[in-house]
Write a protein that holds these residues in place. Structure first.
Motif, PDB file in Angstrom:
ATOM      1  N   GLY A 109       0.836  -1.194   0.000  1.00  0.00           N
ATOM      2  CA  GLY A 109       0.000   0.000   0.000  1.00  0.00           C
ATOM      3  C   GLY A 109       0.872   1.245   0.000  1.00  0.00           C
ATOM      4  O   GLY A 109       2.108   1.162  -0.025  1.00  0.00           O
ATOM      5  N   PRO A 110       0.258   2.416   0.063  1.00  0.00           N
ATOM      6  CA  PRO A 110       1.048   3.650   0.040  1.00  0.00           C
ATOM      7  C   PRO A 110       2.041   3.758   1.195  1.00  0.00           C
ATOM      8  O   PRO A 110       3.136   4.289   1.028  1.00  0.00           O
ATOM      9  N   GLN A 111       1.665   3.254   2.377  1.00  0.00           N
ATOM     10  CA  GLN A 111       2.527   3.364   3.551  1.00  0.00           C
ATOM     11  C   GLN A 111       2.834   2.003   4.178  1.00  0.00           C
ATOM     12  O   GLN A 111       3.201   1.928   5.332  1.00  0.00           O
ATOM     13  N   GLU A 112       2.683   0.951   3.422  1.00  0.00           N
ATOM     14  CA  GLU A 112       2.925  -0.390   3.938  1.00  0.00           C
ATOM     15  C   GLU A 112       3.772  -1.174   2.927  1.00  0.00           C
ATOM     16  O   GLU A 112       3.337  -1.396   1.795  1.00  0.00           O
ATOM     17  N   TYR A 113       4.979  -1.557   3.350  1.00  0.00           N
ATOM     18  CA  TYR A 113       5.854  -2.288   2.442  1.00  0.00           C
ATOM     19  C   TYR A 113       6.829  -3.143   3.247  1.00  0.00           C
ATOM     20  O   TYR A 113       7.031  -2.942   4.442  1.00  0.00           O
ATOM     21  N   TRP A 126      15.720 -12.829   6.649  1.00  0.00           N
ATOM     22  CA  TRP A 126      15.675 -11.561   7.377  1.00  0.00           C
ATOM     23  C   TRP A 126      14.900 -10.527   6.582  1.00  0.00           C
ATOM     24  O   TRP A 126      15.012 -10.445   5.355  1.00  0.00           O
ATOM     25  N   GLY A 127      14.110  -9.708   7.315  1.00  0.00           N
ATOM     26  CA  GLY A 127      13.360  -8.662   6.624  1.00  0.00           C
ATOM     27  C   GLY A 127      12.779  -7.650   7.594  1.00  0.00           C
ATOM     28  O   GLY A 127      12.685  -7.887   8.804  1.00  0.00           O
ATOM     29  N   ARG A 128      12.377  -6.522   7.018  1.00  0.00           N
ATOM     30  CA  ARG A 128      11.775  -5.449   7.806  1.00  0.00           C
ATOM     31  C   ARG A 128      10.438  -5.075   7.174  1.00  0.00           C
ATOM     32  O   ARG A 128      10.361  -4.799   5.984  1.00  0.00           O
ATOM     33  N   MET A 129       9.377  -5.068   8.000  1.00  0.00           N
ATOM     34  CA  MET A 129       8.030  -4.790   7.529  1.00  0.00           C
ATOM     35  C   MET A 129       7.526  -3.494   8.142  1.00  0.00           C
ATOM     36  O   MET A 129       7.518  -3.333   9.369  1.00  0.00           O
ATOM     37  N   TYR A 130       7.102  -2.573   7.289  1.00  0.00           N
ATOM     38  CA  TYR A 130       6.513  -1.313   7.719  1.00  0.00           C
ATOM     39  C   TYR A 130       5.001  -1.410   7.522  1.00  0.00           C
ATOM     40  O   TYR A 130       4.521  -1.525   6.388  1.00  0.00           O
ATOM     41  N   TYR A 131       4.253  -1.350   8.633  1.00  0.00           N
ATOM     42  CA  TYR A 131       2.803  -1.473   8.568  1.00  0.00           C
ATOM     43  C   TYR A 131       2.154  -0.096   8.415  1.00  0.00           C
ATOM     44  O   TYR A 131       2.735   0.928   8.795  1.00  0.00           O
ATOM     45  N   GLY A 134       1.787   2.320  11.456  1.00  0.00           N
ATOM     46  CA  GLY A 134       2.983   2.894  12.055  1.00  0.00           C
ATOM     47  C   GLY A 134       3.876   1.899  12.756  1.00  0.00           C
ATOM     48  O   GLY A 134       4.990   2.256  13.150  1.00  0.00           O
ATOM     49  N   ASP A 135       3.433   0.649  12.925  1.00  0.00           N
ATOM     50  CA  ASP A 135       4.267  -0.371  13.563  1.00  0.00           C
ATOM     51  C   ASP A 135       5.354  -0.848  12.594  1.00  0.00           C
ATOM     52  O   ASP A 135       5.175  -0.811  11.362  1.00  0.00           O
ATOM     53  N   ILE A 136       6.463  -1.320  13.157  1.00  0.00           N
ATOM     54  CA  ILE A 136       7.586  -1.820  12.359  1.00  0.00           C
ATOM     55  C   ILE A 136       8.078  -3.123  12.979  1.00  0.00           C
ATOM     56  O   ILE A 136       8.340  -3.184  14.175  1.00  0.00           O
ATOM     57  N   TYR A 137       8.168  -4.151  12.146  1.00  0.00           N
ATOM     58  CA  TYR A 137       8.750  -5.418  12.590  1.00  0.00           C
ATOM     59  C   TYR A 137      10.058  -5.636  11.847  1.00  0.00           C
ATOM     60  O   TYR A 137      10.133  -5.501  10.624  1.00  0.00           O
ATOM     61  N   GLU A 138      11.076  -6.011  12.608  1.00  0.00           N
ATOM     62  CA  GLU A 138      12.380  -6.297  12.024  1.00  0.00           C
ATOM     63  C   GLU A 138      12.916  -7.585  12.621  1.00  0.00           C
ATOM     64  O   GLU A 138      13.042  -7.707  13.840  1.00  0.00           O
TER      65      GLU A 138
END
Length: 304
Positions: A109-113, A126-131, A134-138
């Motif tokens: 989405g526009p702010q989710e990648y 390994w990866g980083r998810m931007y929800y 505003g949450d971030i999982y790494e």
């Protein structure tokens, strides 16, 4: 002296046409029957090298590397935006065998990648998810879900550091309640904190600290109490596994008579068929002595 020359044999026209029809090297644009079209390099009638594919049904566009008809190498996949009508990038990264594999960025989405490693078009490694919230999982991923060691940082600043399993907090971990100035460390089971210790952590700098600090623990041996709680938790999980195994054994025990009856029925049909075959092979005249298993003494019968 006259010189004679043999006329050169002309090849059939279809050979020339077939050579022109073979796709090798760079072609400007080739259309398929369903409306899809490709422009780029070919090898032995397969997309091979650099090229761009457009799918008419979905409007998707892939521009990048190809290998024997499949996306393989680095490439970008784009889809049309239904609101604006413009193309938006969906995935940019590495491919293997027509699937996302290696490092790549997926835009949900526009702010989710997501940016990180892929395997078989699933987030793995390994990866980083931007929800979008505003949450971030790494951390580590497996089968498109957080799995292994990872950190989840919430929008309000709180964060969890520890073990994950199939997308849920599971195992040992620490949760920093930075908005209240507290820290919990312990064991988690399917996103639920089961047992651990809670202490004040950065309470003076917290934006909304608790009204009262956590009182001092006056137990003689608090570590042993925590160890007992962990042992009970482990024992409970083992008991649940044993209970599930017991249920499976019970189902197997209940189904056994049914299977035995089915086997007995099949063997009975086979025995009946053999008896019928034996009777059909008897002589057609005179007395015949029959001895059938399970019927007692021999029986004398006359063939008609």
């Amino acid at each position: 002296m006259p010189v004679s020359k043999c006329p050169k044999k002309s090849e059939p026209l279809w050979k020339g046409w077939d050579e022109k029809a073979q796709k090798n090297g760079l072609r400007h644009q080739v259309y398929a029957v369903n409306g899809d079209h490709y422009s780029g390099e070919w090898k032995d009638n397969l997309r091979h090298g650099k090229g761009t594919q457009v799918w008419k049904k979905t409007g998707a566009i892939y521009a990048g590397d190809w290998k024997f008809g499949k996306r393989d190498g680095y490439g970008t996949l784009s889809l049309p935006d239904q609101e604006t009508g413009k193309y938006r990038r969906v995935y940019s990264g590495w491919w293997e065998g027509d699937k996302k594999s290696g490092y790549g960025i997926q835009f949900f989405g526009p702010q989710e990648y997501y940016e990180g490693e892929w395997c078989g078009s699933q987030r793995s490694g390994w990866g980083r998810m931007y929800y979008s919230n505003g949450d971030i999982y790494e951390g580590h991923w497996w089968n498109d879900k957080p799995h292994g060691e990872g950190m989840l940082r919430l929008k309000n600043g709180n964060r969890y550091e520890g073990s994950w399993e199939r997308g849920q907090k599971h195992g040992h971990g620490r949760f920093f309640h930075l908005d209240h100035g507290q820290l919990f460390e312990g064991s988690w089971v399917e996103n639920v904190a089961k047992c651990g210790t809670m202490i004040d952590f950065g309470r003076d700098e917290a934006p909304a600290p608790t009204r009262f600090p956590i009182p001092k623990l006056n137990l003689l041996d608090p570590d042993s109490v925590l160890q007992d709680a962990l042992a009970m938790l482990t024992q409970t999980e083992e008991e649940e596994e044993e209970e599930e195994e017991g249920k499976r054994d019970l189902v197997t025990h209940l189904l056994r008579p049914v299977r035995l009856r089915e086997e007995h029925s099949l063997s009975g049909h086979a025995l009946g068929a053999s008896r019928c075959q034996h009777l059909c092979s008897l002589p057609t005249e005179g007395p015949v002595c029959l001895s059938l298993a399970g019927l007692g003494d021999p029986v004398t019968a006359f063939a008609l």
